[in-house]
Design an enzyme around this catalytic site. Structure first.
Site, PDB file in Angstrom:
ATOM      1  N   CYS A   1     -10.428 -10.156 -54.700  1.00 53.04           N
ATOM      2  CA  CYS A   1     -11.434 -11.140 -55.092  1.00 53.04           C
ATOM      3  C   CYS A   1     -12.372 -10.613 -56.182  1.00 53.04           C
ATOM      4  CB  CYS A   1     -12.241 -11.550 -53.859  1.00 53.04           C
ATOM      5  SG  CYS A   1     -12.870 -10.128 -52.955  1.00 53.04           S
TER       6      CYS A   1
ATOM      7  N   ASP B   1     -18.870   8.803   0.599  1.00 51.08           N
ATOM      8  CA  ASP B   1     -18.992  10.151   1.172  1.00 51.08           C
ATOM      9  C   ASP B   1     -19.504  10.092   2.595  1.00 51.08           C
ATOM     10  OD1 ASP B   1     -18.155  11.470  -1.128  1.00 51.08           O
ATOM     11  OD2 ASP B   1     -20.130  11.190  -2.041  1.00 51.08           O
TER      12      ASP B   1
ATOM     13  N   PHE C   1     -11.915  12.381 -10.673  1.00 55.87           N
ATOM     14  CA  PHE C   1     -13.057  11.816 -11.413  1.00 55.87           C
ATOM     15  C   PHE C   1     -14.332  12.128 -10.648  1.00 55.87           C
ATOM     16  CE2 PHE C   1     -11.339   9.056 -14.823  1.00 55.87           C
ATOM     17  CZ  PHE C   1     -10.001   9.318 -14.603  1.00 55.87           C
TER      18      PHE C   1
ATOM     19  N   LYS D   1     -16.148  21.281  -9.191  1.00 58.47           N
ATOM     20  CA  LYS D   1     -15.286  20.265  -8.555  1.00 58.47           C
ATOM     21  C   LYS D   1     -13.809  20.598  -8.794  1.00 58.47           C
ATOM     22  CE  LYS D   1     -15.215  16.823  -6.229  1.00 58.47           C
ATOM     23  NZ  LYS D   1     -15.904  16.858  -5.065  1.00 58.47           N
TER      24      LYS D   1
END
Ligand SMILES: Cc1cc2nc3c(=O)[nH]c(=O)nc-3n(C[C@H](O)[C@H](O)[C@H](O)COP(=O)(O)O)c2cc1C
Length: 401
Positions: A162, A283, A326, A344
């Site tokens: 353009c 938990d 996770f 963990k």
């Protein structure tokens, strides 16, 4: 199996370049099927694309010789057949118009109807005037598509047809072809892998009608299950009763309590290769479940007991399984977050731990976006910046496999 790529050509001025894309794909032994919008046909005609692909180009959903009795007899509809047999859909060039239509779920011609009916991945290759590109409505529509798992090949910057200079040029056909080959090779990447994904939050009864639960929606797990499926894996999702249901034909089992989930995981883990344990498991559970509805007029004391973590048991059920755990943390510094993830990882014997800080806006429970840190046994940490969960899922898979 030979891959089939369906290319949707819309009426961007760069459409003529798709002839080169078709030629590249054919040299890679990829079957190509072409659909054009009516405006694209008015602008360019079908001939050059039919010549390049060696096949008929589809445009009209209904042709003048349409015979409904024939459809009912054969039980075959052309656009559904194309939608079903596509390994990948590419919209190139993608006008601002088609992006809006796909984002809105409009199905008013051959291309949009086929796109709505396909379960194949879709690669969108926008090309337009720079002011169209920067228009917030176009950007919002693209963000919506990204959030739903569509792949976007961003346009290049440079001279535009353009007369403007700026972002909006269709990515070069060779670059689009590279992206197509990457997506096609990904579709076989997890072939023969058996993957379990746990998703959503557990719910523990207090009395006959009340439960203790959490805000997990199952969106992250569902996104991972879908991404594994699209990469060719055999996927089983163990999902909470109220969590979202993934797309595609993914086998699923439903759980309510932590014990239900533990029983299901124990049953299946032995015969699977990988598990993504994204479910948010309580938990604590009420020490006693009351088999009646507690009277609302009086207060009472609820005693909770801590329950052992399913994540920590998985390797004892199948030591060979690849375990991706996770962990949600709440408003920790980056160092604290990584230390928590490392701890963990050791405790659960996971191969990877994905940690997110659910105290941050747009991260974790019930939202469509996430930001995660991936921690591996090699001590390696990778941060994946905030993005739609479907995009995060793809990046997690790139890292894990
Ligand atoms: C010469 C010309 C070039 C155009 N180029 C583009 C373009 O590059 N990108 C775009 O989004 N629209 C472009 N348009 C506008 C589209 O053709 C128009 O929005 C059309 O309604 C889109 O229909 P379709 O998406 O069904 O093909 C162009 C229009 C003209 C007349």
């Amino acid at each position: 199996m030979k891959h089939k790529v369906v290319i949707g050509i819309t009426s961007g001025i760069a459409a003529y370049k798709i002839v080169d894309l078709i030629k590249i794909l054919k040299t890679q032994n990829i079957k190509v099927e072409i659909i054009m919008t009516a405006t694209a046909v008015t602008m360019f005609g079908k001939e050059m694309f039919e010549k390049a692909s060696g096949k008929k180009v589809y445009t009209d959903l209904i042709t003048n010789d349409f015979d409904y009795q024939e459809v009912l007899k054969k039980r075959e509809v052309e656009h559904i057949k194309i939608a079903d047999t596509a390994s990948l859909f590419v919209i190139a060039p993608s006008t601002a118009n088609i992006i809006a239509k796909v984002a809105a779920g409009i199905a008013d011609d051959f291309l949009t109807t086929t796109l709505l009916a396909t379960t194949a991945p879709v690669l969108v290759c926008p090309s337009m005037n720079v002011h169209m590109w920067t228009n917030p409505i176009v950007q919002e529509n693209l963000a919506k598509l990204k959030g739903m798992g569509y792949f976007i090949k961003e346009p290049d910057s440079g001279e535009l047809a353009c007369g403007y200079k700026g972002v909006g040029r269709l990515s070069e056909p060779a670059k689009i072809a590279d992206e197509i080959l990457k997506l096609l090779s990904n579709s076989d990447k997890l072939k023969r892998k058996k993957i379990i994904v746990t998703a959503g939050g557990t719910s523990e009864p207090i009395d006959a009608v009340r439960t203790i639960t959490n805000r997990a929606s199952g969106k992250m797990g569902s996104a991972i299950a879908e991404a594994c499926f699209l990469q060719g894996a055999e996927v089983l999702i163990l999902r909470a009763k109220n969590s979202i249901i993934p797309r595609y034909d993914i086998k699923s089992e439903v759980f309510e309590t932590a014990k239900d989930l533990e029983n299901l995981a124990k049953k299946y883990v032995k015969s699977y290769d990988v598990i993504f344990h994204t479910a948010a498991v309580s938990d604590f559970i009420p020490e006693n479940k009351l088999d009646k509805k507690l009277d609302s007029g009086q207060s009472f004391t609820l005693k909770l007991k801590s329950v052992p973590k399913i994540l920590h048991k998985i390797k004892s059920w199948n030591p060979k399984i690849k375990l991706i755990g996770f962990k949600a943390v709440y408003k920790l510094s980056e160092k604290e977050l990584i230390d928590t993830g490392m701890k963990k990882l050791r405790e659960s014997k996971s191969d990877f731990i994905i940690v997110n800080d659910v105290g941050k806006e747009g991260v974790g429970f019930a939202v469509d976006t996430n930001e995660v840190y991936i921690i591996s046994t090699k001590g390696f940490v990778e941060k994946i910046k905030k993005a739609p969960k479907k995009e995060i899922a793809g990046k997690i898979l790139d890292f894990v496999f």
